[in-house]
Each structure stands twice: as C-alpha cells, then as structure tokens.
Design a protein around this motif. Sequence first.
Motif, mmCIF file in Angstrom:
data_model
loop_
_atom_site.group_PDB
_atom_site.id
_atom_site.type_symbol
_atom_site.label_atom_id
_atom_site.label_comp_id
_atom_site.label_asym_id
_atom_site.label_seq_id
_atom_site.Cartn_x
_atom_site.Cartn_y
_atom_site.Cartn_z
ATOM 1 N N LEU A 118 0.672 20.764 -15.040
ATOM 2 C CA LEU A 118 -0.519 20.108 -14.497
ATOM 3 C C LEU A 118 -0.763 20.527 -13.048
ATOM 4 C CD1 LEU A 118 -0.512 16.425 -15.834
ATOM 5 C CD2 LEU A 118 -2.351 18.093 -16.063
ATOM 6 N N GLN A 119 0.314 20.581 -12.264
ATOM 7 C CA GLN A 119 0.144 20.979 -10.871
ATOM 8 C C GLN A 119 -0.386 22.392 -10.764
ATOM 9 O OE1 GLN A 119 3.181 20.282 -7.644
ATOM 10 N NE2 GLN A 119 3.130 22.524 -7.541
ATOM 11 N N LEU A 120 0.145 23.309 -11.580
ATOM 12 C CA LEU A 120 -0.314 24.697 -11.550
ATOM 13 C C LEU A 120 -1.807 24.780 -11.891
ATOM 14 C CD1 LEU A 120 2.678 26.511 -13.290
ATOM 15 C CD2 LEU A 120 2.033 26.638 -10.875
ATOM 16 N N ILE A 121 -2.214 24.045 -12.914
ATOM 17 C CA ILE A 121 -3.626 24.068 -13.333
ATOM 18 C C ILE A 121 -4.511 23.459 -12.263
ATOM 19 C CG2 ILE A 121 -5.280 23.124 -14.981
ATOM 20 C CD1 ILE A 121 -3.084 23.359 -17.122
ATOM 21 N N TYR A 122 -4.127 22.278 -11.790
ATOM 22 C CA TYR A 122 -4.978 21.547 -10.847
ATOM 23 C C TYR A 122 -4.928 22.126 -9.436
ATOM 24 C CZ TYR A 122 -6.507 17.920 -14.023
ATOM 25 O OH TYR A 122 -7.135 17.248 -15.049
ATOM 26 N N SER A 123 -4.046 23.078 -9.212
ATOM 27 C CA SER A 123 -3.962 23.683 -7.883
ATOM 28 C C SER A 123 -5.074 24.689 -7.625
ATOM 29 C CB SER A 123 -2.595 24.364 -7.690
ATOM 30 O OG SER A 123 -2.486 25.532 -8.491
ATOM 31 N N PHE A 135 -0.034 32.238 -4.351
ATOM 32 C CA PHE A 135 -0.207 31.176 -5.345
ATOM 33 C C PHE A 135 1.122 30.499 -5.656
ATOM 34 C CE2 PHE A 135 -0.522 29.761 -9.835
ATOM 35 C CZ PHE A 135 -1.562 28.851 -9.692
ATOM 36 N N ALA A 136 2.161 31.302 -5.890
ATOM 37 C CA ALA A 136 3.472 30.737 -6.198
ATOM 38 C C ALA A 136 4.038 29.970 -5.004
ATOM 39 C CB ALA A 136 4.431 31.853 -6.624
ATOM 40 N N GLY A 137 3.956 30.591 -3.816
ATOM 41 C CA GLY A 137 4.464 29.923 -2.621
ATOM 42 C C GLY A 137 3.704 28.652 -2.301
ATOM 43 N N GLY A 138 2.387 28.694 -2.494
ATOM 44 C CA GLY A 138 1.580 27.507 -2.247
ATOM 45 C C GLY A 138 1.940 26.368 -3.170
ATOM 46 N N ASN A 139 2.251 26.687 -4.418
ATOM 47 C CA ASN A 139 2.623 25.629 -5.365
ATOM 48 C C ASN A 139 3.986 25.039 -5.042
ATOM 49 O OD1 ASN A 139 0.871 24.881 -7.840
ATOM 50 N ND2 ASN A 139 0.478 27.063 -7.542
ATOM 51 N N VAL A 140 4.886 25.875 -4.525
ATOM 52 C CA VAL A 140 6.178 25.344 -4.078
ATOM 53 C C VAL A 140 5.967 24.361 -2.931
ATOM 54 C CG1 VAL A 140 8.364 25.926 -2.963
ATOM 55 C CG2 VAL A 140 7.500 27.348 -4.836
ATOM 56 N N LEU A 141 5.093 24.736 -2.000
ATOM 57 C CA LEU A 141 4.788 23.842 -0.882
ATOM 58 C C LEU A 141 4.112 22.559 -1.364
ATOM 59 C CD1 LEU A 141 3.477 26.432 1.751
ATOM 60 C CD2 LEU A 141 5.656 25.195 1.795
ATOM 61 N N LEU A 142 3.220 22.705 -2.335
ATOM 62 C CA LEU A 142 2.559 21.528 -2.904
ATOM 63 C C LEU A 142 3.582 20.584 -3.530
ATOM 64 C CD1 LEU A 142 -0.759 22.619 -4.702
ATOM 65 C CD2 LEU A 142 -0.494 20.884 -2.924
ATOM 66 N N TYR A 143 4.497 21.157 -4.272
ATOM 67 C CA TYR A 143 5.543 20.348 -4.910
ATOM 68 C C TYR A 143 6.371 19.606 -3.864
ATOM 69 C CZ TYR A 143 9.049 19.047 -8.378
ATOM 70 O OH TYR A 143 9.888 18.337 -9.203
ATOM 71 N N GLY A 144 6.457 20.214 -2.688
ATOM 72 C CA GLY A 144 7.202 19.579 -1.607
ATOM 73 C C GLY A 144 6.378 18.609 -0.788
ATOM 74 N N PHE A 190 -5.302 24.429 -0.564
ATOM 75 C CA PHE A 190 -6.361 25.362 -0.166
ATOM 76 C C PHE A 190 -5.916 26.796 -0.448
ATOM 77 C CE2 PHE A 190 -8.214 28.217 3.024
ATOM 78 C CZ PHE A 190 -9.564 28.018 2.786
ATOM 79 N N MET A 191 -4.668 27.094 -0.140
ATOM 80 C CA MET A 191 -4.126 28.435 -0.366
ATOM 81 C C MET A 191 -4.053 28.744 -1.860
ATOM 82 S SD MET A 191 -0.614 30.068 1.194
ATOM 83 C CE MET A 191 0.486 28.860 0.458
ATOM 84 N N THR A 192 -3.566 27.803 -2.656
ATOM 85 C CA THR A 192 -3.465 28.047 -4.099
ATOM 86 C C THR A 192 -4.841 28.161 -4.737
ATOM 87 O OG1 THR A 192 -3.333 25.659 -4.574
ATOM 88 C CG2 THR A 192 -1.255 26.851 -4.269
ATOM 89 N N SER A 193 -5.833 27.459 -4.186
ATOM 90 C CA SER A 193 -7.193 27.526 -4.730
ATOM 91 C C SER A 193 -7.790 28.912 -4.534
ATOM 92 C CB SER A 193 -8.078 26.478 -4.056
ATOM 93 O OG SER A 193 -7.642 25.167 -4.338
ATOM 94 N N VAL A 194 -7.619 29.463 -3.337
ATOM 95 C CA VAL A 194 -8.135 30.806 -3.055
ATOM 96 C C VAL A 194 -7.380 31.848 -3.871
ATOM 97 C CG1 VAL A 194 -8.438 32.576 -1.285
ATOM 98 C CG2 VAL A 194 -8.909 30.176 -0.735
ATOM 99 N N ALA A 195 -6.058 31.791 -3.828
ATOM 100 C CA ALA A 195 -5.239 32.788 -4.522
ATOM 101 C C ALA A 195 -5.411 32.694 -6.038
ATOM 102 C CB ALA A 195 -3.774 32.613 -4.145
ATOM 103 N N GLY A 196 -5.415 31.470 -6.566
ATOM 104 C CA GLY A 196 -5.562 31.289 -8.010
ATOM 105 C C GLY A 196 -6.909 31.767 -8.521
#
Length: 329
Positions: A46-51, A214-223, A230-236
């Motif tokens: 869910l986090q990956l999708i919604y990111s 995208f991967a790094g941004g999701n790790v940060l989001l999880y944290g 914002f970073m995962t949105s652009v990269a994704g």
Amino acid sequence: MENVIQPNRKYYNEITIAKGMGILLVVLGHAMKQTGVTDTAISVLLQLIYSFHMPLFFVLSGFVSIKILRFTEAGEYFGYIKSRAFRLLIPYFVVGILYMPLKYFLSRFARNPYDFSAAWKILLGENPNTTLWFLYTLFWVSVLTLVLVRRTVSGPVLILTAVLSAAAFAFSWEIRVLKYLFFFLLGLYLREHYERVLRWGTKKWCAAVLFLLFAGGNVLLYGGCSVAEFMTSVAGSGLCILLALWLLAKGAAPCAPLKKLGDGSMDVYILSDPVQTVFRLILWNILGLPNVLVILFCFAAGVIVSYVAAVILRRWRIFRVLLFGEYGE
C-alpha cells in the motif's frame, strides 16, 4: 528505447499505457483497503502504491492538457473552464449524490458510517465516495494553471509550486490543490520539452537514478519522513512513464490491454469504488471469505466490472453526460 522518439506526434501511446498502469494501481490500492486488514505485506505494498499513484495521474493530466499553453483569448479560457466543469464536476456531484443513500444503508457494515448532516461538505471536496476527490482537485488545479501559465511553464513557477507541494507533504496540509498543482505543471512542462527530455530520460542511468530515489524515498517514508513522498511521487511518475516506453519499444503483449484500459481509466476510476463496495459487502461481510480472496475479487471486479459497465452505460447519452461528464459529445 531511443527508437520510440517520433517528432511532432499528436498522440503518445506511452501516456495512455501509463494511465492503464496507474488505474490498475488505484483499483488494487482501494481493494486492499476494503477489508481494513493491514498485515506487513499489505502495508508495504500500500505504501509503495500510495507513494506516487495519484501524483502520476496529475502528471499525465497535465501532459495531455497542452492546449492550455495556446490560449490567447478570454473565450478560450472560459470555454476550457466550462469543459473541465462538465467533464470533472458533473460526475463528481452526480456520483457523489447517488452514493449517499448507498453509503447510508450500508453504514452498519462500513468502517466509517455515513452521516447525512455532512452532505454539504461535498461542495468543499469531501465526497461520500471518497475516491472522487481527484476530480474536484483536478478541476481547481486546471483553473489555477490558467492563472499561472502563459504560453509556457516558466522555471520560477515550477520551482515555487514544487516547494509548496513538498511543504504540503511535509506538514500534511489538507489543501490538495497546493499538493498536486506542481505535478500537473510538471506534466505540461514534460509535454513542452518531451522530445528533448526523451533524449536523456530514456537512458539506463536515468531509470537507475529514478529507481534509487523511489526506493530511498519509500525507506524514508517508512521511517516517518513525510516530505519524502514528494520525492517518491516525482520518481515513481517518471518510472511509470519509462516503463510504458520500454513496453512499447519491446512490443510487449500487455501494451494493447493497458492502452485500452488507459483509454477508459476515468470511467473505471468513477465506477470502481461502488462496485468494490458491493463486492466487499458480499464477500467479506456476508460470506466471510479470507482477506486475500476478498482483495483479489474486489480488484478484478473493480477493473473488469467497472470497465464493462462503463461500455454498457455509454450507450445512453444521459449516462455519458451525468456519469462521465461528456456533455455535447
């Protein structure tokens, strides 16, 4: 992938394919939320999708709105606002109002029972069908773009809206227009400079950089670092378009169904939530099927039943107008 570049194209298949991929993610995300069960695997997916999935649609919407940059007369601006109002606000209000009694009568099964006293909030973007916020926000983003943009998307405007968007993610601002305006303008900017962007954007190193962000941004989001969205949105969003380009270049089998789904993505978006709600009621609340089966069936129904229902409903003009906002077509 460079052989995909076609100067002066009027239609970009990769954008339609990206829409198809995006709507699959939207429906899957909603399906996983139907039961309210959140184990680790579901939470991560869910986090990956919604990111990034909704910013992606604003980027794609901006990309196909290039005509905005050619407007020079007041009549063109008012005509565009009128067409956007019909296309976006008519389904937003009609489907939302029709959804009210359904949500009310299903309140005993719902995780968030519906309160008719809050019905007026539909005017402010709080729709009983909560997924329809996108239509309301896209309308106001389109209108605000007319105010900010003249002939081209300038660097200062793009930077300012990027800062506001990042701040909206960081501080969880509820003003969605500020959060998503940048992505619509980014789509416009990409379309303006698309052939040039493709010359370096389709290089392997670019895809690698986007993936790392995208991967790094999701790790940060999880944290708990919310600004990373914002970073995962652009990269994704960038990765999704690059994947669509790659599929086209390879002549991959999924291209045709994804393109067809992309063409009907708005229809599926509008109809999928009521369809999934009914299926969840039957499968989860009444039959008590396992969570995984409910998710799979709700996902399949959200895509297939919604798409077929839209094809059938489009045979009548009244539904084309009220449900899909195609006034005068």
